[in-house]
Design a protein around this motif. Structure first.
Motif, PDB file in Angstrom:
ATOM      1  N   VAL A  26       6.048  10.365   3.761  1.00 39.18           N
ATOM      2  CA  VAL A  26       5.448  10.683   5.210  1.00 39.18           C
ATOM      3  C   VAL A  26       3.776  10.155   5.203  1.00 39.18           C
ATOM      4  O   VAL A  26       3.473   9.741   6.324  1.00 39.18           O
ATOM      5  CB  VAL A  26       5.474  12.254   5.381  1.00 39.18           C
ATOM      6  CG1 VAL A  26       4.348  12.692   6.662  1.00 39.18           C
ATOM      7  CG2 VAL A  26       6.818  12.589   5.766  1.00 39.18           C
ATOM      8  N   ILE A  28       2.838   7.204   4.080  1.00 38.92           N
ATOM      9  CA  ILE A  28       2.672   6.037   4.298  1.00 38.92           C
ATOM     10  C   ILE A  28       2.499   5.454   5.818  1.00 38.92           C
ATOM     11  O   ILE A  28       1.626   4.558   6.117  1.00 38.92           O
ATOM     12  CB  ILE A  28       3.983   4.982   3.695  1.00 38.92           C
ATOM     13  CG1 ILE A  28       3.712   5.389   2.248  1.00 38.92           C
ATOM     14  CG2 ILE A  28       3.940   3.742   4.220  1.00 38.92           C
ATOM     15  CD1 ILE A  28       5.143   4.872   1.555  1.00 38.92           C
ATOM     16  N   PRO A  29       3.241   5.908   6.802  1.00 48.14           N
ATOM     17  CA  PRO A  29       3.153   5.691   8.299  1.00 48.14           C
ATOM     18  C   PRO A  29       1.625   6.338   8.856  1.00 48.14           C
ATOM     19  O   PRO A  29       1.073   5.427   9.425  1.00 48.14           O
ATOM     20  CB  PRO A  29       4.179   6.302   8.935  1.00 48.14           C
ATOM     21  CG  PRO A  29       5.200   6.873   7.850  1.00 48.14           C
ATOM     22  CD  PRO A  29       4.587   6.704   6.757  1.00 48.14           C
ATOM     23  N   PHE A  30       1.285   7.260   8.304  1.00 50.25           N
ATOM     24  CA  PHE A  30      -0.062   7.711   8.618  1.00 50.25           C
ATOM     25  C   PHE A  30      -1.177   6.921   8.037  1.00 50.25           C
ATOM     26  O   PHE A  30      -2.142   6.705   8.752  1.00 50.25           O
ATOM     27  CB  PHE A  30      -0.242   9.233   8.268  1.00 50.25           C
ATOM     28  CG  PHE A  30       0.469  10.230   9.096  1.00 50.25           C
ATOM     29  CD1 PHE A  30      -0.264  10.858  10.220  1.00 50.25           C
ATOM     30  CD2 PHE A  30       1.780  10.704   8.799  1.00 50.25           C
ATOM     31  CE1 PHE A  30       0.161  11.714  11.015  1.00 50.25           C
ATOM     32  CE2 PHE A  30       2.316  11.490   9.762  1.00 50.25           C
ATOM     33  CZ  PHE A  30       1.614  12.108  10.989  1.00 50.25           C
ATOM     34  N   TYR A  31      -1.048   6.486   6.981  1.00 49.65           N
ATOM     35  CA  TYR A  31      -2.041   5.503   6.407  1.00 49.65           C
ATOM     36  C   TYR A  31      -2.026   4.374   7.271  1.00 49.65           C
ATOM     37  O   TYR A  31      -3.095   3.823   7.691  1.00 49.65           O
ATOM     38  CB  TYR A  31      -1.611   5.258   4.995  1.00 49.65           C
ATOM     39  CG  TYR A  31      -2.686   3.967   4.433  1.00 49.65           C
ATOM     40  CD1 TYR A  31      -3.948   4.388   4.075  1.00 49.65           C
ATOM     41  CD2 TYR A  31      -2.077   2.714   4.367  1.00 49.65           C
ATOM     42  CE1 TYR A  31      -4.681   3.343   3.522  1.00 49.65           C
ATOM     43  CE2 TYR A  31      -2.917   1.879   3.854  1.00 49.65           C
ATOM     44  CZ  TYR A  31      -4.049   2.064   3.386  1.00 49.65           C
ATOM     45  OH  TYR A  31      -5.092   1.187   2.937  1.00 49.65           O
ATOM     46  N   PHE A  32      -0.840   3.667   7.579  1.00 48.74           N
ATOM     47  CA  PHE A  32      -1.155   2.462   8.387  1.00 48.74           C
ATOM     48  C   PHE A  32      -1.439   2.544   9.906  1.00 48.74           C
ATOM     49  O   PHE A  32      -2.308   1.886  10.365  1.00 48.74           O
ATOM     50  CB  PHE A  32       0.480   1.701   8.197  1.00 48.74           C
ATOM     51  CG  PHE A  32       0.399   1.091   7.135  1.00 48.74           C
ATOM     52  CD1 PHE A  32      -0.285   0.023   6.624  1.00 48.74           C
ATOM     53  CD2 PHE A  32       1.607   1.256   6.096  1.00 48.74           C
ATOM     54  CE1 PHE A  32      -0.028  -0.749   5.539  1.00 48.74           C
ATOM     55  CE2 PHE A  32       1.627   0.875   4.910  1.00 48.74           C
ATOM     56  CZ  PHE A  32       1.036  -0.034   4.692  1.00 48.74           C
ATOM     57  N   ALA A  33      -0.897   3.825  10.273  1.00 49.76           N
ATOM     58  CA  ALA A  33      -1.570   4.118  11.786  1.00 49.76           C
ATOM     59  C   ALA A  33      -2.938   4.465  11.670  1.00 49.76           C
ATOM     60  O   ALA A  33      -3.735   3.787  12.752  1.00 49.76           O
ATOM     61  CB  ALA A  33      -0.779   5.441  12.239  1.00 49.76           C
ATOM     62  N   LYS A  34      -3.548   5.014  10.940  1.00 52.59           N
ATOM     63  CA  LYS A  34      -5.028   5.145  10.902  1.00 52.59           C
ATOM     64  C   LYS A  34      -5.792   3.775  10.545  1.00 52.59           C
ATOM     65  O   LYS A  34      -6.856   3.780  10.899  1.00 52.59           O
ATOM     66  CB  LYS A  34      -5.528   6.405   9.660  1.00 52.59           C
ATOM     67  CG  LYS A  34      -5.241   7.548   9.976  1.00 52.59           C
ATOM     68  CD  LYS A  34      -5.634   8.600   8.865  1.00 52.59           C
ATOM     69  CE  LYS A  34      -5.816   9.972   9.359  1.00 52.59           C
ATOM     70  NZ  LYS A  34      -6.613  10.755   8.497  1.00 52.59           N
ATOM     71  N   TYR A  36      -4.693   0.697  11.402  1.00 50.76           N
ATOM     72  CA  TYR A  36      -4.676  -0.364  12.213  1.00 50.76           C
ATOM     73  C   TYR A  36      -4.868   0.265  13.621  1.00 50.76           C
ATOM     74  O   TYR A  36      -4.990  -0.539  14.816  1.00 50.76           O
ATOM     75  CB  TYR A  36      -3.065  -0.916  12.179  1.00 50.76           C
ATOM     76  CG  TYR A  36      -3.179  -1.749  10.986  1.00 50.76           C
ATOM     77  CD1 TYR A  36      -3.894  -2.964  10.726  1.00 50.76           C
ATOM     78  CD2 TYR A  36      -2.257  -1.565  10.112  1.00 50.76           C
ATOM     79  CE1 TYR A  36      -3.691  -3.772   9.616  1.00 50.76           C
ATOM     80  CE2 TYR A  36      -1.849  -2.121   8.757  1.00 50.76           C
ATOM     81  CZ  TYR A  36      -2.737  -3.344   8.572  1.00 50.76           C
ATOM     82  OH  TYR A  36      -2.552  -4.038   7.384  1.00 50.76           O
ATOM     83  N   PRO A  46      -1.076  14.384   8.353  1.00 55.27           N
ATOM     84  CA  PRO A  46       0.447  14.818   8.204  1.00 55.27           C
ATOM     85  C   PRO A  46       0.276  16.254   7.502  1.00 55.27           C
ATOM     86  O   PRO A  46       1.649  16.990   7.969  1.00 55.27           O
ATOM     87  CB  PRO A  46       1.005  13.686   7.125  1.00 55.27           C
ATOM     88  CG  PRO A  46      -0.359  12.917   6.455  1.00 55.27           C
ATOM     89  CD  PRO A  46      -1.371  13.148   7.342  1.00 55.27           C
TER      90      PRO A  46
END
Length: 99
Positions: A26, A28-34, A36, A46
């Motif tokens: 979970v 991983i998507p939060f890392y990339f969202a923050k 980019y 999360p």
């Protein structure tokens, strides 16, 4: 009787072994969202989002008054009356309403 990992993960709570993997994925998507889209996901966390789902079946009357008081004291009083907020914030944060 001792509850070891074999009994814990295979017998009592078999879904628990997958929760560790889900929790790691979970992030991983939060890392990339923050990274980019920092404007939209600046305060996204999360742990807090998923952790709040544990309150879903309960009566929210235990949490709502504390939420309103925290908004009042952490936003309005802190911005307008800084000395009062610094003096009484510690005392008010130590109060806890037990259900």
């Amino acid at each position: 009787m001792v509850i070891g990992p074999k009994r814990m993960f295979n017998g009592l709570y078999p879904i628990l072994q997958w929760c560790f993997l889900i929790g790691a994925l979970v992030i991983i998507p939060f890392y990339f969202a923050k990274r980019y889209l920092p404007k939209y996901f600046r305060f996204a966390n999360p742990v807090l989002i998923i952790g709040m789902s544990s309150w879903a079946p309960y009566n929210l009357s235990y949490i709502t008054p504390g939420f309103y008081l925290s908004i009042i004291f952490m936003y309005f009083i802190r911005r307008r009356y800084l000395a009062c907020g610094e003096k009484y914030n510690y005392v008010l944060s130590s109060l806890r309403v037990s259900p």
